[in-house]
Design an enzyme around this catalytic site. Structure first.
Site, PDB file in Angstrom:
ATOM      1  N   SER A 142       0.914  -0.902   0.176  1.00 32.26           N
ATOM      2  CA  SER A 142       0.200  -0.249   0.178  1.00 32.26           C
ATOM      3  C   SER A 142       0.768   1.153   0.144  1.00 32.26           C
ATOM      4  CB  SER A 142      -1.268   0.051   1.428  1.00 32.26           C
ATOM      5  OG  SER A 142      -0.076  -0.721   2.333  1.00 32.26           O
ATOM      6  N   ASP A 192       5.976   3.341   6.395  1.00 33.74           N
ATOM      7  CA  ASP A 192       5.576   2.469   5.351  1.00 33.74           C
ATOM      8  C   ASP A 192       6.428   3.391   4.665  1.00 33.74           C
ATOM      9  OD1 ASP A 192       5.167   0.507   6.625  1.00 33.74           O
ATOM     10  OD2 ASP A 192       3.955  -0.386   5.606  1.00 33.74           O
TER      11      ASP A 192
HETATM   12  N1  LIG Z   1      -0.197  -3.664  -7.201  1.00 31.70           N
HETATM   13  C1  LIG Z   1      -1.534  -2.899  -7.063  1.00 31.70           C
HETATM   14  N2  LIG Z   1      -1.898  -1.463  -7.607  1.00 31.70           N
HETATM   15  C2  LIG Z   1      -3.484  -1.132  -6.837  1.00 31.70           C
HETATM   16  N3  LIG Z   1      -3.231  -1.360  -5.584  1.00 31.70           N
HETATM   17  C3  LIG Z   1      -2.286  -1.543  -4.990  1.00 31.70           C
HETATM   18  C4  LIG Z   1      -1.664  -2.855  -5.155  1.00 31.70           C
HETATM   19  N4  LIG Z   1      -1.108  -3.818  -4.165  1.00 31.70           N
HETATM   20  C5  LIG Z   1      -1.289  -2.844  -2.877  1.00 31.70           C
HETATM   21  N5  LIG Z   1      -2.769  -2.071  -3.047  1.00 31.70           N
HETATM   22  C6  LIG Z   1      -3.076  -0.934  -2.858  1.00 31.70           C
HETATM   23  O1  LIG Z   1      -2.988  -1.345  -0.919  1.00 31.70           O
HETATM   24  C7  LIG Z   1      -3.408  -2.571  -0.438  1.00 31.70           C
HETATM   25  C8  LIG Z   1      -2.779  -2.703   0.694  1.00 31.70           C
HETATM   26  O2  LIG Z   1      -2.481  -2.897   2.033  1.00 31.70           O
HETATM   27  P1  LIG Z   1      -1.882  -3.359   2.988  1.00 31.70           P
HETATM   28  O3  LIG Z   1      -3.378  -3.808   3.791  1.00 31.70           O
HETATM   29  O4  LIG Z   1      -1.332  -2.418   4.053  1.00 31.70           O
HETATM   30  O5  LIG Z   1      -1.513  -4.674   2.841  1.00 31.70           O
HETATM   31  P2  LIG Z   1       0.474  -4.448   2.858  1.00 31.70           P
HETATM   32  O6  LIG Z   1       1.140  -4.375   4.020  1.00 31.70           O
HETATM   33  O7  LIG Z   1       0.609  -5.390   1.600  1.00 31.70           O
HETATM   34  O8  LIG Z   1       1.131  -2.581   2.838  1.00 31.70           O
HETATM   35  C9  LIG Z   1      -4.898  -2.787  -1.400  1.00 31.70           C
HETATM   36  O9  LIG Z   1      -5.741  -3.262  -0.990  1.00 31.70           O
HETATM   37  C10 LIG Z   1      -4.774  -1.364  -2.929  1.00 31.70           C
HETATM   38  O10 LIG Z   1      -5.584  -0.676  -2.004  1.00 31.70           O
HETATM   39  C1  LIG Z   2       2.095  -3.252  13.011  1.00 27.74           C
HETATM   40  C2  LIG Z   2       2.452  -1.920  12.079  1.00 27.74           C
HETATM   41  O1  LIG Z   2       3.334  -1.515  12.615  1.00 27.74           O
HETATM   42  C3  LIG Z   2       3.123  -1.909  10.979  1.00 27.74           C
HETATM   43  C4  LIG Z   2       2.118  -2.657   9.968  1.00 27.74           C
HETATM   44  O2  LIG Z   2       2.469  -3.249   8.504  1.00 27.74           O
HETATM   45  P1  LIG Z   2       1.733  -4.091   7.520  1.00 27.74           P
HETATM   46  O3  LIG Z   2       0.776  -3.194   7.161  1.00 27.74           O
HETATM   47  O4  LIG Z   2       1.580  -5.380   8.125  1.00 27.74           O
HETATM   48  O5  LIG Z   2       2.428  -4.379   6.284  1.00 27.74           O
HETATM   49  C5  LIG Z   2       1.449  -0.290  11.853  1.00 27.74           C
HETATM   50  C6  LIG Z   2       2.475   0.593  11.745  1.00 27.74           C
HETATM   51  O6  LIG Z   2       3.406   1.159  11.688  1.00 27.74           O
HETATM   52  O7  LIG Z   2       1.350   1.361  11.390  1.00 27.74           O
HETATM   53 MG   LIG Z   3       0.550  -1.411   4.017  1.00 23.88          MG
END
Ligand SMILES: Nc1ncnc2c1ncn2[C@@H]1O[C@H](COP(=O)(O)OP(=O)(O)O)[C@@H](O)[C@H]1O
Ligand SMILES: C[C@@](O)(CCOP(=O)(O)O)CC(=O)O
Ligand SMILES: [Mg+2]
Length: 421
Positions: A142, A192
């Site tokens: 994300s 992040d």
């Molecule tokens: N390849 C992609 N294209 C578009 N949006 C994406 C893509 N990968 C991730 N996202 C966005 O990021 C979100 C996932 O983020 P999150 O739940 O925080 O997991 P992560 O730990 O991978 O960051 C998805 O719901 C989408 O909105």
């Molecule tokens: C648990 C946390 O420390 C990291 C979350 O990482 P992820 O969404 O799993 O990539 C939350 C944050 O830092 O916002």
């Molecule tokens: Mg994320």
């Protein structure tokens, strides 16, 4: 405000995923955390349109939306008390998708509204994002998306410098990407998006500028995706509920995690210790950090399995990111032959997991401007999809190599810019 149209050529933005080495969860409460960028990135190709519409194509998550620019609200930043209220602002002509596409569409509407409100420029464009990061596995897909999206909108509205990415460009991109993360998660710590913007190895404390650690040691890690879905929001809420019930106990654990991160920062920058001693100490604190997270209730049977399989080969592992599934990381000693790492990876894959070998700490957001007057989204899609979907026989699993090869519509110079070391 008088809208100014201008000619522009296609450009590509790329931003890396991240791995949290130490300090997840505690970072939400103002404790120190350490994270580094991955060599898996998100890539956004942006091409001009003649009709003033905004199209967003996200093939990895099945989104293709076309907005009439005049139906998108411009936001002064004061209209929302929280970005999660954005749902009401999505034009009625657009049906909001379910699943991962939902967050992506809401984030787009919010960031477009804010960033275009600060500009007198209007322009039609198509944005297509391809990412090599697994979605929702704890590797910051994300944040890579939000950084690429923010940089795209800032570039389109002429708010970035004309060459490279300056320190003030990075600051602006990072700020908007943080708002994008808020749309998704409510209360992200900001680690992040900072890693996806600045790259490298960062020591991060919420509300403070991140510190580049400039580590003296290359850090090899094996990342294992358990493929168990998790919700960052639910896991963060679970830790908060535990802390509300047992504040002094949980605060003690969070303080210990803070000490783990601080110790790690010292080890990364140490020049006096022998490599083997450092690796031994690093392994100790990885085990301790995992144990502390586990007491907070954010481990999972699959993550414990990764720990057991790697411990049998004297390797230390911990969960990374929110936990509850998602990914684990295993420290690979610098002297370990890659064939031996392959053996461990095969053992983990036999459990149904997916492994990536990588070195942590590459470049942050990058922009290749004027990539090719003839680049089209259709060609880019055809090339990248083909490479993603049909890996060559005997492929070594190097997804990154395949995808870069797939970006054949781009000149080599643009590819070099987009994957900074
Ligand atoms: N390849 C992609 N294209 C578009 N949006 C994406 C893509 N990968 C991730 N996202 C966005 O990021 C979100 C996932 O983020 P999150 O739940 O925080 O997991 P992560 O730990 O991978 O960051 C998805 O719901 C989408 O909105
Ligand atoms: C648990 C946390 O420390 C990291 C979350 O990482 P992820 O969404 O799993 O990539 C939350 C944050 O830092 O916002
Ligand atoms: Mg994320």
């Amino acid at each position: 405000m008088v809208a100014v149209h201008r000619d522009w050529s296609p450009f590509v933005v790329s931003a890396p995923g991240k791995v949290i080495l130490f300090g997840e969860h505690a970072v939400v409460y103002g404790k120190a955390a350490i994270a580094g960028s991955l060599d898996m990135r998100a890539y956004a190709l942006v091409t001009p349109r003649t009709d003033n519409k905004a199209r967003m194509v996200l093939p990895d998550i099945g989104v293709d939306v076309l907005f009439d620019s005049h139906t998108l609200p411009l936001l002064s930043g004061t209209e929302l008390s929280h970005p999660s209220e954005v749902e009401a602002l999505v034009p009625s002509s657009i049906s909001i998708p379910e699943g991962p596409g939902r967050t992506a569409v809401l984030t787009f509407v919010y960031l477009y509204g804010c960033i275009f409100a600060e500009s007198d420029r209007t322009t039609g464009f198509t944005l297509c994002v391809r990412s090599l990061l697994p979605v929702g596995a704890g590797l910051g897909s994300s944040a890579a998306f939000n950084v690429a999206l923010s940089a795209t909108l800032l570039q389109l509205t002429g708010q970035l410098q004309e060459e490279g990415v300056s320190a003030s460009d990075s600051k602006l991109i990072n700020q908007w990407a943080f708002h994008g993360e808020q749309v998704a998660h409510g209360t992200p710590s900001g680690i992040d998006n900072s890693v996806a913007t600045y790259g490298g190895f960062l020591k991060y404390i919420k509300g403070e500028p991140s510190v580049n650690l400039e580590s003296t040691h290359a850090l090899r890690v094996l990342i294992t995706n358990t493929n168990v879905p998790k919700s960052t929001k639910a896991l963060v809420a679970g830790v908060r509920a535990l802390r509300d019930r047992y504040p002094s106990v949980v605060d003690g654990i969070l303080d210990s995690i803070d000490s783990v991160s601080t110790t790690a920062a010292t080890l990364f920058q140490s020049t006096s210790e022998a490599e083997e001693t450092l690796e031994q100490q690093m392994q100790d604190i990885i085990r301790i950090n995992h144990g502390l997270l586990s007491t907070l209730g954010v481990s999972h049977a699959s993550l414990e399995r990764v720990r057991e399989v790697t411990a049998a080969r004297n390797l230390a592992s911990k969960l990374t990111g929110a936990g509850g599934g998602g990914c684990a990381l295993t420290l690979i000693p610098n002297g370990m032959a890659s064939g031996d790492v392959d053996v461990v990876a095969r053992e983990l894959e036999a459990e149904g997991f997916h492994c990536y070998q990588t070195v942590v700490g590459g470049g942050g957001v990058a922009i290749a401007r004027n990539v090719d007057g003839k680049a089209t989204v259709e060609q880019w899609l055809a090339d990248t999809m083909e490479q993603h979907n049909s890996p060559a026989d005997g492929d070594d699993g190097n997804v990154y190599g395949r995808a870069v090869a797939g970006f054949a519509t781009l000149p080599a110079a643009a590819i070099a810019v987009l994957k900074p070391e």
